[in-house]
Structure formats: structure tokens, C-alpha cells
Design a protein around this motif. Structure first.
Motif, PDB file in Angstrom:
ATOM      1  N   ALA A  30      -4.749   6.273   4.690  1.00 12.42           N
ATOM      2  CA  ALA A  30      -4.957   6.741   6.055  1.00 12.42           C
ATOM      3  C   ALA A  30      -6.248   6.171   6.646  1.00 12.42           C
ATOM      4  N   VAL A  31      -7.305   6.120   5.842  1.00 10.57           N
ATOM      5  CA  VAL A  31      -8.575   5.565   6.318  1.00 10.57           C
ATOM      6  C   VAL A  31      -8.390   4.104   6.734  1.00 10.57           C
ATOM      7  N   ILE A  32      -7.637   3.351   5.948  1.00  9.40           N
ATOM      8  CA  ILE A  32      -7.374   1.950   6.282  1.00  9.40           C
ATOM      9  C   ILE A  32      -6.577   1.861   7.582  1.00  9.40           C
ATOM     10  N   ALA A  33      -5.569   2.718   7.738  1.00 13.20           N
ATOM     11  CA  ALA A  33      -4.747   2.708   8.951  1.00 13.20           C
ATOM     12  C   ALA A  33      -5.586   3.036  10.183  1.00 13.20           C
ATOM     13  N   VAL A  34      -6.452   4.035  10.084  1.00 13.90           N
ATOM     14  CA  VAL A  34      -7.301   4.417  11.215  1.00 13.90           C
ATOM     15  C   VAL A  34      -8.231   3.265  11.591  1.00 13.90           C
ATOM     16  N   ALA A  35      -8.842   2.638  10.589  1.00 12.17           N
ATOM     17  CA  ALA A  35      -9.754   1.531  10.862  1.00 12.17           C
ATOM     18  C   ALA A  35      -9.019   0.343  11.477  1.00 12.17           C
ATOM     19  N   ALA A  36      -7.831   0.017  10.949  1.00 10.69           N
ATOM     20  CA  ALA A  36      -7.043  -1.092  11.506  1.00 10.69           C
ATOM     21  C   ALA A  36      -6.647  -0.785  12.947  1.00 10.69           C
ATOM     22  N   GLY A  37      -6.291   0.463  13.222  1.00 13.32           N
ATOM     23  CA  GLY A  37      -5.959   0.859  14.591  1.00 13.32           C
ATOM     24  C   GLY A  37      -7.142   0.722  15.522  1.00 13.32           C
TER      25      GLY A  37
ATOM     26  N   GLY B 100      -2.662   7.634  11.028  1.00 13.07           N
ATOM     27  CA  GLY B 100      -3.624   7.805   9.949  1.00 13.07           C
ATOM     28  C   GLY B 100      -4.168   9.220   9.896  1.00 13.07           C
ATOM     29  N   ALA B 101      -4.428   9.796  11.075  1.00  6.48           N
ATOM     30  CA  ALA B 101      -4.932  11.172  11.114  1.00  6.48           C
ATOM     31  C   ALA B 101      -3.900  12.141  10.543  1.00  6.48           C
ATOM     32  N   VAL B 102      -2.624  11.900  10.862  1.00  6.90           N
ATOM     33  CA  VAL B 102      -1.557  12.749  10.316  1.00  6.90           C
ATOM     34  C   VAL B 102      -1.468  12.590   8.803  1.00  6.90           C
ATOM     35  N   MET B 103      -1.622  11.352   8.323  1.00  8.56           N
ATOM     36  CA  MET B 103      -1.588  11.116   6.874  1.00  8.56           C
ATOM     37  C   MET B 103      -2.730  11.836   6.174  1.00  8.56           C
ATOM     38  N   ILE B 104      -3.913  11.841   6.807  1.00 10.56           N
ATOM     39  CA  ILE B 104      -5.048  12.559   6.217  1.00 10.56           C
ATOM     40  C   ILE B 104      -4.727  14.046   6.121  1.00 10.56           C
ATOM     41  N   LYS B 105      -4.154  14.589   7.202  1.00 11.06           N
ATOM     42  CA  LYS B 105      -3.782  16.011   7.206  1.00 11.06           C
ATOM     43  C   LYS B 105      -2.770  16.309   6.112  1.00 11.06           C
ATOM     44  N   HIS B 106      -1.761  15.461   5.989  1.00 19.36           N
ATOM     45  CA  HIS B 106      -0.738  15.677   4.974  1.00 19.36           C
ATOM     46  C   HIS B 106      -1.312  15.507   3.563  1.00 19.36           C
TER      47      HIS B 106
ATOM     48  N   ALA C 222      -2.944  12.887  -3.267  1.00 20.80           N
ATOM     49  CA  ALA C 222      -3.859  13.234  -2.177  1.00 20.80           C
ATOM     50  C   ALA C 222      -4.897  12.135  -1.970  1.00 20.80           C
ATOM     51  N   ALA C 223      -5.492  11.664  -3.060  1.00 23.63           N
ATOM     52  CA  ALA C 223      -6.496  10.599  -2.948  1.00 23.63           C
ATOM     53  C   ALA C 223      -5.882   9.328  -2.366  1.00 23.63           C
ATOM     54  N   GLY C 224      -4.666   9.016  -2.803  1.00 21.51           N
ATOM     55  CA  GLY C 224      -3.993   7.822  -2.303  1.00 21.51           C
ATOM     56  C   GLY C 224      -3.648   7.925  -0.827  1.00 21.51           C
ATOM     57  N   GLN C 225      -3.137   9.075  -0.403  1.00 20.98           N
ATOM     58  CA  GLN C 225      -2.780   9.258   1.006  1.00 20.98           C
ATOM     59  C   GLN C 225      -4.003   9.126   1.894  1.00 20.98           C
TER      60      GLN C 225
END
Length: 276
Positions: A211-218, A170-176, A204-207
Motif C-alpha cells: 500500500a505504501v508503494i501504491a500511495v507513493a506511485a500515485g 493504497g489507503a484502503v489497502m492500509i486499512k484492510h 498485514a505487513a505485506g499489505q
């Protein structure tokens, strides 16, 4: 063989390769349309939950249920099945031949391989839902698989590792997303000038929202491993509902819904203007 014969064979090989790439690109475009439709639906459900107007699962299962109750919903469901299958094949080809989109790194191959597996499963579960009318939410699946894993030796470590992987991914997705790295896949030269910036902003908004959802799920998975409580593991639905119950939750959920809708719209734009 004469020079003419060699030139003829080279020309035939080039035409054959071009045809194969066109076929692979067509698969990808169908898959991107299916992905876009699902994200538009999930974003809509998320918004309705934020406004306390819907109790449907806020994930792909909820999107399927929403579709099934609409006119021509059954036809759309089968389009999604075909689309997910196309996406799986497309990603599998990219995993085997990452040069198809100009990426040659091992990371790109691994990511494409996992994406292919994800869409293969999505296609299967969608087909099962279309046939039986029953499907499990991502929340149920996440909790059940976490419980099974934690009953085995080393299960806690495995669950924590998967959670950490989601957080890092998720952090990588935010960066990208913030760096607009995804825009390299767009054929901006064929896009109308007025569309370029809005399409990139949608991506950008979608990524960032995904990513926020992925980080929270993790984070929920890591919590489940640390507390040895599989019930703490959550899929997309449970993660978004956790946002809803937090302070300023409805506002956060509205922003996430906007991001998911943006990613759905971006997927449709990518289907139109993706670089071959």
C-alpha cells in the motif's frame, strides 16, 4: 421424472459444481505460489538496493532478470508464466462469480476484474521476456504511458485521476491490512494453531508495504500531471529508489523489503490454507 431421478440429477449437479470449484481453487493456488515467488524476489532485490549491493530494476522485470541468471531459472520463468495465467483465469472467474469466495459486492467484482487484467499482462510480459530476453521496467512503462496520455486532450486529468486512484486504493489497502480484513480468505480451522497469528502478521505487513508503494506511485503520477512532466511518473522501481534517496531512505527501504518478503511468504501460506 420420479423423485429418485430428480434426486440423482441434483446429486450429479452438486458433484459437478464441486469439481468445478476444486478446479478453480487449484488455479488460484498455482497463481498464489507464482505471486509469492515474485514478491520474495522483489523483496530480496529491494534489500540489496537498500544495502547498495545491486543496481537491478526493483520490480517484476528485475526479478525475472535475477531468475534468468540462475540454474533452472528458465524452468522457473515458465512456471511463473503458467502461474500468472492461472491467477488471471482465477480472478476472472471471481469477477464473474464472486460467490466463489463469499464476496457478492460490485467492488469485489471490479477489483477481481482489474487483478485478472493485471496478471494477464504479467503473464504476457513474462512470456515475452522468456522468449526474447528483453523486458521494460515498470518505471519505463509508467513514464512512456504517462507521456502518451498527456499528449491527448484531457490527458492531465486522466493521469491525475489514475494517481488519485492509486492513493485511495493504497489507503484502503492500509486499512484492510491493519484491520486484518484479508484473513477472512484463510481457512484458519485447518491451520495449526501456532501458525495462525504469524501468517496473519505476514499478511498485514505485506499489505501495508504494498500500500505504501501504491500511495507513493500515485503521488508521483499526480505530480507528473500537475507539473506536466511525464518524467515525474514512476513505476515500482522508481518509487522504491525514491525512498532510497530520501532521509533515512535505506532504513525505510529495508522495512519495505521486509514487508514485500512477508507478502511473498503470506502468498505461499495462502496457497496452502486459502478458503475454497
Amino acid at each position: 421424472m420420479t423423485d429418485f431421478g430428480r434426486a440423482r440429477d441434483r446429486a450429479r449437479a452438486m458433484v459437478s459444481n464441486a469439481d468445478a470449484e476444486d478446479a478453480v481453487g487449484a488455479l488460484g493456488r498455482v497463481g498464489l505460489v507464482a505471486r509469492g515467488l515474485v514478491y520474495l524476489l522483489i523483496g530480496w532485490i529491494t534489500l540489496m538496493i537498500a544495502l547498495a549491493r545491486r543496481s537491478t530494476e526493483d520490480d517484476r522485470t528485475g526479478a525475472l532478470e535475477l531468475l534468468a541468471g540462475k540454474p533452472f531459472g528458465f524452468i522457473v520463468l515458465w512456471f511463473l508464466i503458467v502461474g500468472f495465467a492461472c491467477m488471471a483465469v482465477w480472478m476472472a472467474v471471481l469477477a464473474a462469480r464472486p460467490d466463489q469466495r463469499g464476496e457478492r459486492g460490485a467492488g469485489a467484482r471490479v477489483a477481481a476484474g482489474f487483478t485478472a487484467l493485471f496478471y494477464a499482462v504479467a503473464g504476457y510480459t513474462t512470456a515475452r521476456y522468456a522468449v526474447t530476453g528483453h523486458a521494460r521496467s515498470t518505471n519505463q512503462v509508467s513514464t512512456d504511458y504517462t507521456a502518451v496520455a498527456m499528449r491527448r486532450a484531457g490527458g492531465q486529468i486522466l493521469v491525475a485521476a489514475v494517481g488519485a486512484g492509486l492513493v485511495i486504493g493504497g489507503a484502503v489497502m492500509i486499512k484492510h491490512g491493519i484491520g486484518r480484513r484479508f484473513a477472512k480468505d484463510l481457512d484458519t480451522g485447518s491451520m495449526p494453531a501456532a501458525a495462525r497469528r504469524p501468517v496473519v502478521w505476514l499478511g498485514a505487513a505485506g499489505q501495508v508495504s504494498r500500500a505504501v508503494i501504491a500511495v507513493a506511485a500515485g503521488a508521483f503520477l499526480i505530480d507528473a500531471a500537475v507539473t506536466y512532466d511525464p518524467a515525474q511518473a514512476r513505476g515500482v522501481d522508481g518509487t522504491l529508489r525514491a525512498f532510497a534517496s530520501a532521509p533515512l531512505g535505506p532504513l525505510v527501504l529495508i522495512l519495505i523489503a521486509a514487508g514485500l518478503v512477508s507478502f511473498g511468504a503470506y502468498s505461499l501460506c495462502e496457497a496452502r490454507w486459502r478458503r475454497q
